[in-house]
Design a protein around this motif. Structure first.
Motif, PDB file in Angstrom:
ATOM      1  N   GLY A 129       0.795  -1.225   0.000  1.00  0.00           N
ATOM      2  CA  GLY A 129       0.000   0.000   0.000  1.00  0.00           C
ATOM      3  C   GLY A 129       0.821   1.264   0.000  1.00  0.00           C
ATOM      4  N   VAL A 130       2.112   1.166   0.290  1.00  0.00           N
ATOM      5  CA  VAL A 130       2.974   2.343   0.287  1.00  0.00           C
ATOM      6  C   VAL A 130       3.264   2.759  -1.151  1.00  0.00           C
ATOM      7  N   SER A 131       3.169   4.059  -1.413  1.00  0.00           N
ATOM      8  CA  SER A 131       3.415   4.586  -2.753  1.00  0.00           C
ATOM      9  C   SER A 131       4.297   5.823  -2.655  1.00  0.00           C
ATOM     10  N   THR A 132       5.231   5.961  -3.606  1.00  0.00           N
ATOM     11  CA  THR A 132       6.097   7.144  -3.636  1.00  0.00           C
ATOM     12  C   THR A 132       6.652   7.324  -5.039  1.00  0.00           C
ATOM     13  N   GLU A 133       7.019   8.543  -5.387  1.00  0.00           N
ATOM     14  CA  GLU A 133       7.613   8.796  -6.700  1.00  0.00           C
ATOM     15  C   GLU A 133       9.067   8.344  -6.706  1.00  0.00           C
ATOM     16  N   VAL A 134       9.457   7.616  -7.737  1.00  0.00           N
ATOM     17  CA  VAL A 134      10.807   7.075  -7.854  1.00  0.00           C
ATOM     18  C   VAL A 134      11.279   7.210  -9.302  1.00  0.00           C
ATOM     19  N   ILE A 135      12.538   6.875  -9.513  1.00  0.00           N
ATOM     20  CA  ILE A 135      13.057   6.659 -10.869  1.00  0.00           C
ATOM     21  C   ILE A 135      13.486   5.203 -10.939  1.00  0.00           C
ATOM     22  N   SER A 136      12.904   4.458 -11.887  1.00  0.00           N
ATOM     23  CA  SER A 136      13.209   3.035 -12.037  1.00  0.00           C
ATOM     24  C   SER A 136      13.908   2.784 -13.353  1.00  0.00           C
ATOM     25  N   SER A 137      14.792   1.795 -13.351  1.00  0.00           N
ATOM     26  CA  SER A 137      15.473   1.401 -14.578  1.00  0.00           C
ATOM     27  C   SER A 137      15.895  -0.055 -14.462  1.00  0.00           C
ATOM     28  N   THR A 138      16.296  -0.631 -15.581  1.00  0.00           N
ATOM     29  CA  THR A 138      16.857  -1.972 -15.569  1.00  0.00           C
ATOM     30  C   THR A 138      18.094  -1.964 -16.450  1.00  0.00           C
ATOM     31  N   ILE A 139      18.779  -3.083 -16.565  1.00  0.00           N
ATOM     32  CA  ILE A 139      20.056  -3.102 -17.255  1.00  0.00           C
ATOM     33  C   ILE A 139      19.872  -2.977 -18.764  1.00  0.00           C
ATOM     34  N   GLY A 140      20.968  -2.719 -19.458  1.00  0.00           N
ATOM     35  CA  GLY A 140      20.916  -2.581 -20.906  1.00  0.00           C
ATOM     36  C   GLY A 140      20.624  -1.151 -21.306  1.00  0.00           C
ATOM     37  N   HIS A 141      19.985  -1.005 -22.471  1.00  0.00           N
ATOM     38  CA  HIS A 141      19.729   0.324 -23.029  1.00  0.00           C
ATOM     39  C   HIS A 141      18.312   0.799 -22.731  1.00  0.00           C
ATOM     40  N   ALA A 142      17.657   0.197 -21.775  1.00  0.00           N
ATOM     41  CA  ALA A 142      16.285   0.577 -21.450  1.00  0.00           C
ATOM     42  C   ALA A 142      16.254   1.984 -20.856  1.00  0.00           C
ATOM     43  N   PRO A 143      15.189   2.725 -21.131  1.00  0.00           N
ATOM     44  CA  PRO A 143      15.071   4.067 -20.555  1.00  0.00           C
ATOM     45  C   PRO A 143      14.764   4.021 -19.069  1.00  0.00           C
ATOM     46  N   THR A 144      14.875   5.182 -18.418  1.00  0.00           N
ATOM     47  CA  THR A 144      14.484   5.315 -17.019  1.00  0.00           C
ATOM     48  C   THR A 144      13.087   5.937 -16.968  1.00  0.00           C
ATOM     49  N   PHE A 145      12.362   5.646 -15.881  1.00  0.00           N
ATOM     50  CA  PHE A 145      10.993   6.126 -15.756  1.00  0.00           C
ATOM     51  C   PHE A 145      10.787   6.766 -14.386  1.00  0.00           C
ATOM     52  N   ARG A 146      10.445   8.047 -14.401  1.00  0.00           N
ATOM     53  CA  ARG A 146      10.161   8.764 -13.146  1.00  0.00           C
ATOM     54  C   ARG A 146       8.646   8.863 -12.973  1.00  0.00           C
ATOM     55  N   GLU A 147       8.120   7.960 -12.184  1.00  0.00           N
ATOM     56  CA  GLU A 147       6.692   7.921 -11.890  1.00  0.00           C
ATOM     57  C   GLU A 147       6.504   7.244 -10.533  1.00  0.00           C
ATOM     58  N   LYS A 148       5.270   6.931 -10.201  1.00  0.00           N
ATOM     59  CA  LYS A 148       4.974   6.343  -8.893  1.00  0.00           C
ATOM     60  C   LYS A 148       5.360   4.867  -8.811  1.00  0.00           C
ATOM     61  N   LEU A 149       5.860   4.486  -7.649  1.00  0.00           N
ATOM     62  CA  LEU A 149       6.081   3.085  -7.265  1.00  0.00           C
ATOM     63  C   LEU A 149       5.015   2.719  -6.241  1.00  0.00           C
ATOM     64  N   LEU A 150       4.450   1.524  -6.359  1.00  0.00           N
ATOM     65  CA  LEU A 150       3.504   1.003  -5.373  1.00  0.00           C
ATOM     66  C   LEU A 150       4.014  -0.339  -4.882  1.00  0.00           C
ATOM     67  N   LEU A 151       4.178  -0.464  -3.573  1.00  0.00           N
ATOM     68  CA  LEU A 151       4.539  -1.761  -2.999  1.00  0.00           C
ATOM     69  C   LEU A 151       3.266  -2.549  -2.706  1.00  0.00           C
TER      70      LEU A 151
END
Length: 390
Positions: free
Chosen positions: A209-231
């Protein structure tokens, strides 16, 4: 005797309806065969029932494919402005939310009604409850359903992907591609929540239920995404994670910046500031949800209170590395990545290079958009291009 048309479209989703409309406008006799009891079911549930029907910021970079250039022609030929003009022609009220996303003010039903009206005006015939049993190439395309046989010179496959099987999704379109010797890129769930490993579930499932704005990425040439994370109880979700999931490969880590552009430990480095765990928790509470701040420090305690140790703590919060156990699968995936290999198709018309008169459009093709209306724009664009050709 079979019912005869110029064009048969399999699937009454976004891409299939758009293709049929454009073909009908050009004087083609068009039949849409839909296995369900009504058209546009996936449109109706999209965007929380409001249908995020396009994105003002649509660019080829918003799409994932083995050939990232394939989508450029279709997206240039049918733009968000073109679909917005259609929406406004039907006086459908809409609004822009974050990041260029456009939604209906009232209901996704407005979009389905619009497409149905356009089909009617173009003379398109829609057949529901059509469970297609067989497709053969015999002086054109012969399509046999449980109740009726059809014949047409052109056949368009708009059957979608494997995502959300409870809505009737099947792999029928991929089966047809194989039948005609057309190569596929491996399919996988995309725009899907990621699950914890067993170890991380013990650590973090209490944060559901916890939510916060984050920047997520993974390996390789994938882009980064700055949006909400929800656990969640099972893992990680929210727009930022759904975006990354389309690029994630099994056993690869994802990296999460829990506090973008924030200096979490700055208060501890001030002159005469306390440097202890209670002070660190106060500092982290200022930037993160309380439960997340507490658990993060419990799981990642600082090695000490020197400037170097505080810098290590800071960096760990901006580079949380986690290896997901997997995904929630097609049941929870918004779309299917992979599909009909774009090398098999004309980028201008969506027609098969091997089988004249056979077309593939929409989600069944190896073009997957980011979250936020991009997959609908691909459906409209690829459907338009095929409709202009059949």
């Amino acid at each position: 005797m079979p019912q005869t048309f110029d064009v048969i479209v399999l699937g009454a989703g976004a891409a299939g309806l758009m293709c049929a409309i454009e073909a009908g406008k050009r004087g083609r006799r068009v039949a849409i065969l839909e296995r369900d009891d009504r058209i546009g079911k996936k449109i109706l549930i999209s965007g929380g029932g409001r249908c995020n029907f396009t994105n003002l910021r649509c660019r080829p970079e918003n799409f994932l494919s083995a050939n990232p250039h394939f989508c450029k022609s279709a997206l240039a030929r049918y733009t968000p402005a073109d679909f917005i003009a259609l929406v406004e022609k039907h006086c459908i009220p809409h609004h822009e939310k974050t990041l260029g996303q456009l939604f209906c003010d009232r209901s996704a039903r407005d979009i389905v009604n619009m497409l149905e009206e356009e089909c009617s005006a173009a003379g398109v015939r829609i057949f529901t409850h059509m469970d297609v049993r067989e497709v053969r190439l015999s002086g054109g395309f012969a399509v046999r359903s449980a109740s009726t046989d059809f014949q047409a010179a052109k056949l368009v496959i708009a059957t979608g992907g494997l995502s959300i099987p409870k809505m009737g999704a099947t792999g029928f379109g991929y089966d047809l591609a194989r039948q005609f010797g057309i190569a596929l890129q491996e399919c996988r769930p995309a725009l899907v929540p990621l699950t914890f490993s067993a170890e991380d579930r013990e650590r973090y499932s209490g944060l559901a239920g916890v939510s916060t704005e984050v920047i997520s990425s993974t390996i390789g040439h994938a882009p980064t995404f700055r949006e909400k994370l929800l656990l969640t109880h099972r893992g990680l979700s929210g727009p930022s994670i759904l975006q990354v999931s389309s690029y994630w490969k099994k056993l690869a880590p994802i990296t999460i910046d829990l506090a973008p552009e924030r200096d979490l430990t700055a208060p501890l480095r001030e002159a005469k500031a306390r440097r202890d765990l209670p002070a660190a928790k106060i500092a982290f509470h200022a930037a993160l949800p309380n439960r997340l701040a507490e658990r993060w420090l419990d799981m990642n305690p600082p090695s000490g209170w020197t400037n170097h140790a505080l810098e290590e703590l800071e960096q760990s919060a901006h580079h949380w590395k986690i290896i997901p156990g997997g995904t929630e699968g097609y049941d929870k995936a918004e779309v299917t990545a992979g599909g009909v290999d774009t090398d098999e198709l004309s980028a201008k018309t969506m027609e098969s290079n091997k089988v004249p008169g056979l077309y593939f459009i929409g989600e069944v093709v190896d073009v997957t958009g980011h979250l936020g209306g991009f997959n609908f724009q691909w459906a409209w664009a690829s459907g338009f291009c095929a409709g202009q050709s059949v």
